[in-house]
Design a protein around this motif. Structure first.
Motif, PDB file in Angstrom:
ATOM      1  N   ALA A 108       0.831  -1.205   0.000  1.00  0.00           N
ATOM      2  CA  ALA A 108       0.000   0.000   0.000  1.00  0.00           C
ATOM      3  C   ALA A 108       0.859   1.245   0.000  1.00  0.00           C
ATOM      4  CB  ALA A 108      -0.931  -0.008   1.213  1.00  0.00           C
ATOM      5  N   GLU A 142      -5.377   2.096   5.171  1.00  0.00           N
ATOM      6  CA  GLU A 142      -6.615   1.327   5.186  1.00  0.00           C
ATOM      7  C   GLU A 142      -7.764   2.178   5.708  1.00  0.00           C
ATOM      8  OE1 GLU A 142      -5.141  -3.144   6.338  1.00  0.00           O
ATOM      9  OE2 GLU A 142      -5.213  -1.654   7.936  1.00  0.00           O
ATOM     10  N   LYS A 174      -6.607  -2.556   1.449  1.00  0.00           N
ATOM     11  CA  LYS A 174      -7.091  -1.188   1.651  1.00  0.00           C
ATOM     12  C   LYS A 174      -8.230  -1.086   2.667  1.00  0.00           C
ATOM     13  CE  LYS A 174      -6.003   0.208  -3.131  1.00  0.00           C
ATOM     14  NZ  LYS A 174      -6.541   0.828  -4.371  1.00  0.00           N
ATOM     15  N   ARG A 184      -8.076   7.492   1.592  1.00  0.00           N
ATOM     16  CA  ARG A 184      -6.724   7.167   2.059  1.00  0.00           C
ATOM     17  C   ARG A 184      -5.785   8.352   1.894  1.00  0.00           C
ATOM     18  NH1 ARG A 184      -4.772   3.389  -1.581  1.00  0.00           N
ATOM     19  NH2 ARG A 184      -3.110   2.716  -0.174  1.00  0.00           N
TER      20      ARG A 184
END
Length: 362
Positions: free
Chosen positions: A10, A157, A180, A150
């Motif tokens: 991420a 997340e 996520k 985000r």
């Protein structure tokens, strides 16, 4: 830290490196303000934004930063997000109530709904095109909204809450993008099963059992037709004892106002995509669009006892399939109906809010 590999991915996707314990770099996404930030009468700060692809997102922030997980609210198959979750009347804003509990809240419109971009078929004769906005398109829009959240909250997340068809979209999204989603709330949603669906006869094609009737790309929904099922579901003669009439009026008003073409019809009606109805029909026949075992978010499954849309089997099967979620909880709201989040507190709304905010607090 939970899911270190997913977190590293991420952070990589958000376009930068981050030191341990520092917030991630913002996600790469297009976000243009369509209104100046405002502090409303309820003390919350609101701003209207657009994510990539023309997806509308309303930001509803608490008075103070609390560090609590941001929450994205995903509407169902009829009106868009603001009509569903952020009406400017007492008892009409689940978004506001969750924000007052300390969470940054974001309310989205899937394409074809509210203030988001509309499919090209919305400008054409509806019968000339197939049902608009199927689940694959809706999930792409949820992804755009999640990336915007985000970026603005600077977190890898977010929590995703989906009501009715929005619960289906939210669950499907969480199964495809587990990196996520930290928390998932699925409320009054179909998942899979073969129990009798209350809308079976209304939507089944008599010439092709097991398939939906042919539908146009969209249909016009008037104020009265929008709330007809809600009125019908309330099991007492005096509907105002169950639901504040101001909430009903605001729900109708906002749903029509979000579509600038509503007044072009007589009676006025907003354009409503029919793709979600096709998908709902197939879900009710036992087709499984997504696999809940792929979800690794903490998951709360809520169902109103009198819900007409989902069935007890949907909850049971979903809970059985949530084998990868670190924490799960299933809740039935006694005596509550489909629109419980807009009903009076004693009719299940207070319990719903308590269950959601307690679960999100971890």
């Amino acid at each position: 830290m939970r899911r270190p590999l997913a977190l590293g991915l991420a952070l990589l996707l958000t376009g930068g490196l981050a030191l341990a314990g520092s917030p991630p770099a913002p996600a790469t996404t297009s976000a243009a303000s369509t209104s100046a930030p405002s502090t409303d009468d309820d003390g919350l700060r609101r701003r209207d934004l657009h994510a990539r692809g023309g997806i509308f997102v309303r930001e509803v922030l608490p008075r103070r930063h609390t560090g609590k997980v941001p929450v994205l609210l995903v509407h169902g198959a009829r009106p868009g997000g603001v009509a569903t979750f952020d009406l400017p009347v007492p008892g009409g804003s689940l978004a506001g109530d969750i924000a007052r509990a300390g969470h940054p809240v974001y309310v989205m419109d899937v394409r074809g709904y509210g203030r988001s971009v509309h499919p090209r078929s919305f400008g054409q004769e509806p019968s000339a095109n197939p049902p608009a906005v199927r689940s694959n398109e809706a999930v792409r829009d949820v992804d755009a909204a999640v990336d915007l959240v985000r970026s603005r909250a600077r977190v890898p997340e977010v929590a995703v809450y989906g009501w009715a068809t929005g619960g289906h979209w939210a669950g499907m999204y969480a199964s495809l993008h587990p990196e996520k989603v930290s928390d998932l709330v699925v409320h009054n949603s179909l998942y899979s099963g073969t129990s009798r669906w209350s809308l079976q006869d209304e939507y089944e094609d008599p010439e092709r059992p097991g398939h939906p009737r042919p539908m146009p790309a969209w249909r016009a929904v008037t104020a009265d037709s929008l709330t007809a099922r809600w009125d019908q579901d309330i099991p007492i003669p005096d509907k105002d004892q169950w639901r504040d009439p101001r909430v009903r009026a605001a729900y109708q008003r906002e749903a029509l106002r979000a579509d600038p073409t509503s007044d072009d019809r007589d009676p006025p009606g907003f354009r409503n995509p029919t793709g979600p109805l096709v998908d709902a029909f197939y879900l009710a026949q036992g087709r499984q669009f997504w696999d809940a075992s792929l979800i690794d978010a903490r998951t709360l499954v809520v169902r109103s006892e009198r819900d007409f849309w989902s069935r007890p089997e949907d909850v049971t099967r979903l809970m059985d399939h949530l084998t990868g979620a670190p924490r799960t909880r299933a809740v039935t709201l006694p005596g509550a109906i489909h629109h419980v989040h807009l009903d009076r507190p004693a009719r299940g709304r207070s319990q719903l809010l308590s269950e959601v905010t307690t679960f999100l607090s971890g």
